[in-house]
Design a protein around this motif. Sequence first.
Motif, PDB file in Angstrom:
ATOM      1  N   MET A 176      92.354 -38.612  14.495  1.00 41.06           N
ATOM      2  CA  MET A 176      92.638 -39.607  15.247  1.00 41.06           C
ATOM      3  C   MET A 176      92.884 -41.060  14.532  1.00 41.06           C
ATOM      4  SD  MET A 176      90.513 -40.995  18.605  1.00 41.06           S
ATOM      5  CE  MET A 176      88.895 -40.868  17.655  1.00 41.06           C
ATOM      6  N   ASN A 177      94.160 -41.180  14.399  1.00 41.40           N
ATOM      7  CA  ASN A 177      94.655 -42.340  13.510  1.00 41.40           C
ATOM      8  C   ASN A 177      95.531 -43.385  14.027  1.00 41.40           C
ATOM      9  OD1 ASN A 177      93.211 -41.450  10.925  1.00 41.40           O
ATOM     10  ND2 ASN A 177      94.607 -39.743  10.719  1.00 41.40           N
ATOM     11  N   ASP A 218      96.062 -50.341  10.636  1.00 45.33           N
ATOM     12  CA  ASP A 218      96.425 -49.669   9.334  1.00 45.33           C
ATOM     13  C   ASP A 218      95.480 -48.575   9.231  1.00 45.33           C
ATOM     14  OD1 ASP A 218      98.514 -51.335   8.771  1.00 45.33           O
ATOM     15  OD2 ASP A 218      97.256 -52.674   7.615  1.00 45.33           O
ATOM     16  N   LYS A 219      94.321 -48.917   9.739  1.00 39.72           N
ATOM     17  CA  LYS A 219      93.080 -47.731   9.660  1.00 39.72           C
ATOM     18  C   LYS A 219      92.489 -47.427  10.970  1.00 39.72           C
ATOM     19  CE  LYS A 219      90.462 -50.070   6.930  1.00 39.72           C
ATOM     20  NZ  LYS A 219      89.512 -50.670   5.950  1.00 39.72           N
ATOM     21  N   PRO A 220      91.972 -46.304  11.370  1.00 43.92           N
ATOM     22  CA  PRO A 220      91.463 -45.794  12.527  1.00 43.92           C
ATOM     23  C   PRO A 220      90.058 -46.765  12.739  1.00 43.92           C
ATOM     24  CG  PRO A 220      91.345 -44.198  10.956  1.00 43.92           C
ATOM     25  CD  PRO A 220      92.063 -45.084  10.295  1.00 43.92           C
ATOM     26  N   ILE A 251      89.570 -44.353  24.019  1.00 48.65           N
ATOM     27  CA  ILE A 251      90.555 -43.374  23.515  1.00 48.65           C
ATOM     28  C   ILE A 251      91.225 -42.554  24.450  1.00 48.65           C
ATOM     29  CG2 ILE A 251      90.379 -41.244  22.092  1.00 48.65           C
ATOM     30  CD1 ILE A 251      87.751 -42.311  21.104  1.00 48.65           C
ATOM     31  N   GLN A 252      92.598 -42.408  24.345  1.00 50.22           N
ATOM     32  CA  GLN A 252      93.262 -41.536  25.223  1.00 50.22           C
ATOM     33  C   GLN A 252      93.182 -40.144  24.534  1.00 50.22           C
ATOM     34  OE1 GLN A 252      97.217 -41.429  27.855  1.00 50.22           O
ATOM     35  NE2 GLN A 252      97.702 -42.081  25.843  1.00 50.22           N
ATOM     36  N   THR A 253      92.330 -39.339  25.002  1.00 47.17           N
ATOM     37  CA  THR A 253      92.069 -37.878  24.568  1.00 47.17           C
ATOM     38  C   THR A 253      93.124 -37.063  25.299  1.00 47.17           C
ATOM     39  OG1 THR A 253      90.335 -37.777  26.288  1.00 47.17           O
ATOM     40  CG2 THR A 253      89.679 -38.215  23.899  1.00 47.17           C
ATOM     41  N   ASP A 303      94.155 -39.911  20.557  1.00 48.50           N
ATOM     42  CA  ASP A 303      93.813 -38.591  19.868  1.00 48.50           C
ATOM     43  C   ASP A 303      94.199 -37.759  20.516  1.00 48.50           C
ATOM     44  OD1 ASP A 303      91.979 -37.137  18.522  1.00 48.50           O
ATOM     45  OD2 ASP A 303      90.076 -37.358  19.687  1.00 48.50           O
ATOM     46  N   LEU A 304      95.154 -36.701  19.657  1.00 49.74           N
ATOM     47  CA  LEU A 304      95.814 -35.481  19.875  1.00 49.74           C
ATOM     48  C   LEU A 304      95.084 -34.501  19.234  1.00 49.74           C
ATOM     49  CD1 LEU A 304      99.510 -36.866  19.324  1.00 49.74           C
ATOM     50  CD2 LEU A 304      98.632 -36.310  21.215  1.00 49.74           C
TER      51      LEU A 304
END
Length: 152
Positions: free
Chosen positions: A1-2, A13-15, A63-65, A94-95
Amino acid sequence: MNDWIDEDGKPMDKPVRLADLGPGYKVIFCFQDWCPGCHSRGFPTLKILHEVLKDKGFGFAVIQTVFEGAEVNTFDKLRLNQQRYGLAIPFGQDLPPEGERYPTFMEDYRSGGTPWFTIIDPAGNVVHADFRLDARRFLAALGADDADLSFA
């Protein structure tokens, strides 16, 4: 999840990691843009919690899961919902990893779908994980009206 946007809607730039949310309680809200319950119950509850607890040592992330409907529940929906609900907090996408059915948050925290609230205490324990969270009862249990909720 980035894939994340910051509280101003700018790509990060970072999760976001749990430690980035501070030393206190963490409130993680999972949604999908096409989820009616996310908009009718989830986001309104999150908005109340954020307004009451944001200055009391609580960290927040959304978070969009995406466990279904990847063609609709897209990255661009993060900023749209962040603005729609006036939430100046990080939002992530989050895919599922290649070959997997569920996003990493759902696997790691055993969430059951959306809307989903995960509350993590300062010691890192999950103290609530469910589709619903009654904001009034949660705040009353914390003693939000009369307790010092800062964890500085």
